[in-house]
Structures are given as structure tokens and as C-alpha cells.
Design an enzyme around this catalytic site. Sequence first.
Site, PDB file in Angstrom:
ATOM      1  N   SER A 161      35.824  40.740  42.070  1.00 46.40           N
ATOM      2  CA  SER A 161      35.458  39.762  41.054  1.00 46.40           C
ATOM      3  C   SER A 161      34.864  38.480  41.614  1.00 46.40           C
ATOM      4  O   SER A 161      33.860  38.503  42.293  1.00 46.40           O
ATOM      5  CB  SER A 161      36.696  39.470  40.208  1.00 46.40           C
ATOM      6  OG  SER A 161      36.343  38.697  39.122  1.00 46.40           O
ATOM      7  N   HIS A 162      35.546  37.372  41.360  1.00 46.26           N
ATOM      8  CA  HIS A 162      35.028  36.052  41.742  1.00 46.26           C
ATOM      9  C   HIS A 162      35.398  35.693  43.185  1.00 46.26           C
ATOM     10  O   HIS A 162      35.035  34.631  43.669  1.00 46.26           O
ATOM     11  CB  HIS A 162      35.619  35.003  40.807  1.00 46.26           C
ATOM     12  CG  HIS A 162      37.114  35.032  40.813  1.00 46.26           C
ATOM     13  ND1 HIS A 162      37.829  36.090  40.282  1.00 46.26           N
ATOM     14  CD2 HIS A 162      38.019  34.191  41.337  1.00 46.26           C
ATOM     15  CE1 HIS A 162      39.107  35.872  40.470  1.00 46.26           C
ATOM     16  NE2 HIS A 162      39.262  34.725  41.105  1.00 46.26           N
ATOM     17  N   ASP A 175      30.159  35.837  37.185  1.00 43.49           N
ATOM     18  CA  ASP A 175      30.802  35.951  38.493  1.00 43.49           C
ATOM     19  C   ASP A 175      30.376  37.207  39.260  1.00 43.49           C
ATOM     20  O   ASP A 175      29.441  37.905  38.861  1.00 43.49           O
ATOM     21  CB  ASP A 175      32.320  35.935  38.325  1.00 43.49           C
ATOM     22  CG  ASP A 175      32.823  37.188  37.640  1.00 43.49           C
ATOM     23  OD1 ASP A 175      32.074  37.761  36.830  1.00 43.49           O
ATOM     24  OD2 ASP A 175      33.962  37.612  37.918  1.00 43.49           O
ATOM     25  N   ASP A 196      31.349  40.271  39.548  1.00 47.46           N
ATOM     26  CA  ASP A 196      31.213  41.563  38.869  1.00 47.46           C
ATOM     27  C   ASP A 196      30.795  41.443  37.409  1.00 47.46           C
ATOM     28  O   ASP A 196      30.838  42.436  36.669  1.00 47.46           O
ATOM     29  CB  ASP A 196      32.509  42.373  38.988  1.00 47.46           C
ATOM     30  CG  ASP A 196      33.690  41.676  38.340  1.00 47.46           C
ATOM     31  OD1 ASP A 196      33.667  40.447  38.236  1.00 47.46           O
ATOM     32  OD2 ASP A 196      34.638  42.370  37.929  1.00 47.46           O
ATOM     33  N   ASP A 243      32.029  39.888  34.733  1.00 52.50           N
ATOM     34  CA  ASP A 243      32.902  39.838  33.560  1.00 52.50           C
ATOM     35  C   ASP A 243      33.260  38.416  33.137  1.00 52.50           C
ATOM     36  O   ASP A 243      33.646  38.182  32.007  1.00 52.50           O
ATOM     37  CB  ASP A 243      34.165  40.707  33.750  1.00 52.50           C
ATOM     38  CG  ASP A 243      34.970  40.356  34.978  1.00 52.50           C
ATOM     39  OD1 ASP A 243      34.577  39.430  35.700  1.00 52.50           O
ATOM     40  OD2 ASP A 243      35.998  41.023  35.225  1.00 52.50           O
ATOM     41  N   ARG A 244      33.104  37.458  34.048  1.00 53.65           N
ATOM     42  CA  ARG A 244      33.427  36.074  33.680  1.00 53.65           C
ATOM     43  C   ARG A 244      32.192  35.340  33.174  1.00 53.65           C
ATOM     44  O   ARG A 244      31.065  35.732  33.482  1.00 53.65           O
ATOM     45  CB  ARG A 244      33.967  35.313  34.893  1.00 53.65           C
ATOM     46  CG  ARG A 244      35.272  35.858  35.387  1.00 53.65           C
ATOM     47  CD  ARG A 244      35.834  35.003  36.491  1.00 53.65           C
ATOM     48  NE  ARG A 244      37.157  35.491  36.836  1.00 53.65           N
ATOM     49  CZ  ARG A 244      38.157  34.750  37.267  1.00 53.65           C
ATOM     50  NH1 ARG A 244      37.984  33.450  37.422  1.00 53.65           N
ATOM     51  NH2 ARG A 244      39.318  35.267  37.542  1.00 53.65           N
ATOM     52  N   LYS A 281      36.396  41.974  29.936  1.00 59.28           N
ATOM     53  CA  LYS A 281      35.699  40.773  29.548  1.00 59.28           C
ATOM     54  C   LYS A 281      34.226  40.939  29.903  1.00 59.28           C
ATOM     55  O   LYS A 281      33.886  41.761  30.751  1.00 59.28           O
ATOM     56  CB  LYS A 281      36.322  39.541  30.174  1.00 59.28           C
ATOM     57  CG  LYS A 281      36.586  39.595  31.654  1.00 59.28           C
ATOM     58  CD  LYS A 281      37.492  38.430  32.014  1.00 59.28           C
ATOM     59  CE  LYS A 281      37.561  38.220  33.499  1.00 59.28           C
ATOM     60  NZ  LYS A 281      38.698  38.929  34.095  1.00 59.28           N
TER      61      LYS A 281
END
Length: 543
Positions: free
Chosen positions: A112-113, A277, A279, A281-282, A376
Site C-alpha cells: 500500500s502506502h 497511494d 496500490d 485504494d487511498r 477502498k
Amino acid sequence: MMKIVKTAPFQDQKPGTSGLRKKIVHATQENYLENFVQSMMDLLAEKEKSLLVLGGDGRYYNDQAIQLIIKIAAANGVERLLIGQRGILSTPAASHLIRHYSAGGGIVLSASHNPGGKDGDFGIKFNNASGSPAPESFTSELFELTKKISEYRILESDDIDLSKLGRSVVGDMQIDVLDAVADYQDMLAKSFDMTWLKEEFSRGKLSLAFDAMHAVTGPYAKVIFGQTLGEKPDNIVNAVPLEDFGGGHPDPNLVHAKDLVAKMYSKNSPLLGAASDGDGDRNLILGASTFVSPSDSLAVIAEHAHLIPQFSGGLRGVARSMPTSTALDRVAIDKGIPCYETPTGWKFFGNLLDAGMINLCGEESFGTSGDHIREKDGLWAVLCWLTICGKTNKAPHELLRDLWQKYGRSYYCRYDYEGVPQALADQVMKELKDKLTDLKGVTFGGFEVLDADSFSYVDPVDNSSTHNQGFRIFLRGGHRVIYRLSGTGTDNATIRVYLELLEKDTAKIDGDVFETLKGLGNVANELANVTSITGFVEPSVVT
Ligand code: G16
């Protein structure tokens, strides 16, 4: 040929808030990923293995990990794999593909982030057939298997060329390499009125600066915001995915999306600024000289949901993670719909979405989504904001002001104390836990404690329960302080302190968020002895 390889278990493969995340050097040690993937295979039912989706955020090690997973899957009876071109899929796109092609689930490679590159992090998680991150029942069983594994199965074969779209065969397994963007874009076209949005862009009513942070959303953003909606290429920056994210930290917040923030706080900024981010999703939402906190963003989307085609049938219910501000709750009361409070982790929304009890949810950690997928969805949130701005003829700061005027303002921010030695972080939490019941009725820095507890959640759909999900301190006036340890870091521990101050006086809703919350921040520090136990005088990051 299928090979059986002897291995020894690792004892640290316990998935956290969102899958297993480890430093690259740790994740790439011999048999580490092999063990984890074999354990996953052992846990999956035959039916799930008939079709799986596979893809990742393109960070360092993505390529090799994908090839390895292909060979382990082929040796474990997986019949078919759908893989994003070059092994890349954003997390929301992976969730969509699982649902769209009725797959048994998917393996998503992402930290992710978290930073990427050779010195960065790697991550892997399983999403179930509804596209949702696997529930705790699955991850706990998976962890147990990883502690006992003694061998894994792998097919000896050449690497597959994932740069070309189309079908190939590995052993008895069929592989389809898909365009990572096309299906996702088709899905978004059902949630939004792209033709109308395009007109609004061409009339100059909508404009967007998007920062893909050299992460997975670049190609998606170029197609959706650029080619489809007509935004200028110059306004879609850092759109080439890089395995080290260009050396940056792909965390879309005020600290790490500095260039975008500077642009949005300068003269002649576009109407909306957004970032996503590692991937995808954010999401970060900005207006001209305006930061939209994720909690407020969720509340604004709920307030104006009727303007978004996906929600034309209305909101059935909404949900937020426990630390997320209570702004959403007030909108839900006004609309007469239920609002659920879940533990941190997108997986906890899965059952509520599947049961049709909610169709919008979100978190303070820059995550928002609806019932179109089970993750998300960063770009989806941006399209929500574009739609709302366009339909209301209002800029983000006006939408925020309307929200605060109507419901009061939850001044909200999060203090992160990063890289705290685990023992000290545990001590902070333990000492706080021990005194929770004594806090009731005590006043700290002018804030009276009404109640304090350790958050537990009982899933209303399957009655599964989850405990120790953070400490909640409820203060007179609707203010809250929340403490929990992060479950996504790979470097010692991160203590998260969430501050919420509810201001109902409309004469006081325009204050500076960080200044307004300073006093509460000091109280939070004092209550938990953060400085005296950890030695941290200031949080590492304030968002
Ligand atoms: C993950 C989860 C989110 C969670 C976030 C922060 O996000 O999916 O539900 O809010 O981690 O978790 P923590 O506070 O434990 O670090 P992502 O974007 O990292 O996958």
C-alpha cells in the site's frame, strides 16, 4: 514438472491490518514467500482454486513474486489465473476483477502506502470471492498453517511473459493476462455519468490536478481523467509507476504529497486536487487552499450521495472505522439511516456490504468506497468529489463549510509516533489499559472524561467478535481521543493517537485544525504518558 521442496516454518507470518507486510530483505529470504503462498493454497477450497485473480502494485519484487506464485499455484491445482498485464493491478481493480469474473478470490501483492524499492516494504494478502480482504477467521487459520509448514509444491517451468495480453498455459493451469485498466474503467462508467463529467471539464467548470505518486494509479488516471474526461496531461503528474515510487513515500497525505499541496495552495489552482497511494485504494482530496480530511470527505459524500449515479437508489446505511470522526454519524442521523462503527481494517466492512446493510463506508486513513467493490477506491472517491462539485456548483471549501454549518465541525487529526521500540509502545498501551476505568469523571486540561473503553466489535452479520481494537476516551462535548497501534508498519511499532474535537458553535468552525487540536493533543499525551515512556516529545507525523 512438479517439485516438492522441504522447508522450515517462519513464526512471524501473522497478517496485520491488511495482509502480511515485511521489509523487502525479510520477505525475499529463502522460502519466505513460498511458505506463505503454499499455506494459502492449503487453506483454499477446490472451488476457490478454479479461478484466482493475481496482481500487485508494481513495487520492487512484484515481478519475481508473481512468477513464483504462478508456479506454486500451478503445482497446487489452481485451474485458472487472471493476471494484470505486467503483473500489475491496483487493489480496487483486483477487487473488481474478482467480482466481475466470479473468481474464487485473489492474491494481491501490495504494501500500500509503505515505501518501495530495495530497502522498502513488500506485502501480500488474500481477497475472498466477494473481492473483500479475507476476514480474521481466514487470516488466523492461515497464520496457524504458516507456523507448521514443512514443504511446498512448485512447478518447474520458465517464467511467463506477462507483457502480452492473452492466454497461455503453465502445466495444467490456464493463464489470462488482462488489460489492467479496461475492466476497471468500465465499472466506473456504471457508477458515474462520464459523459456529463466530460462536458463539465470541457466547459471549464471542473478541473483536476492529480498526483499518482509514481505508483499504480498513473496508467488508470491517464485514461480516466485524461483521455476520458479531457483533463490536460500536465495536470496528471508522477503518472509513470516505478518500483521504488521514484524514491518517494506513496502515502497521499499533507506530508508526502507536498508538490500537490503546494500547487493547490498557490494562485490559479484547479478546482480539485487529488492523489492516490501505492496500490490505488487511498485518496487525498484538496480544494484551493483547502485540505479535506478523510473523515469530512466521507461525510460530504454521504450528504450528497443522491447526486452520484451509483447511489441514485439512496443510501441504505453507512459505516466508518472506529477512529474515523463522527461527522458521518451526524449525516446518517439526518438521513435516517444506520451508521456502523467497525474496527480499523477494510475487511470489517465486507460482511455489511455483502449483506446490503451499507453501501458507503470509509476510514480516517484516506480510504473511501461504496458497494461497487469490496476495497477502498481512490479514483472512485475523486470521481465522487468531481460529481458533487459539478452538480452543486460548489468548491471543496464551500462544501465543507455547508457540512460544518449544518452538523458542527469535527476538528480532527492523527498523531503518529513512528519507529517506537515495540516494548515501549506495548508499555504505553498496557499502562493506559490498566487505568481506563479510573479515568471516568476526571478532568484533564479542561476536558472531562465521560467514559473510556477498549473497543470490541461484534459483526452484526455473522456474530464474530473482535477485541482489543484500540482505546476510546469519550470527553464531555462529543470530543474523543483514540489510541491504537498500527497494524501495517514494518519498522518497530507506530502509536496512533486520533484527536477529535466537536465544535457546534458556527462562529468557531473556521479555525486552524492543528492549532485547535493542540490542547487536546497535550491532554492525549499526558493521559497516556507518551513522552515519558517513549521519549518522543513530538509525533513523527501529524495528518
Ligand atoms: C490498511 C487497511 C485500512 C487501515 C489502514 C491503516 O490500509 O486496509 O483499513 O485503515 O491500513 O491501518 P493501521 O492504522 O493499522 O496502520 P492500506 O491502504 O495500508 O491497505
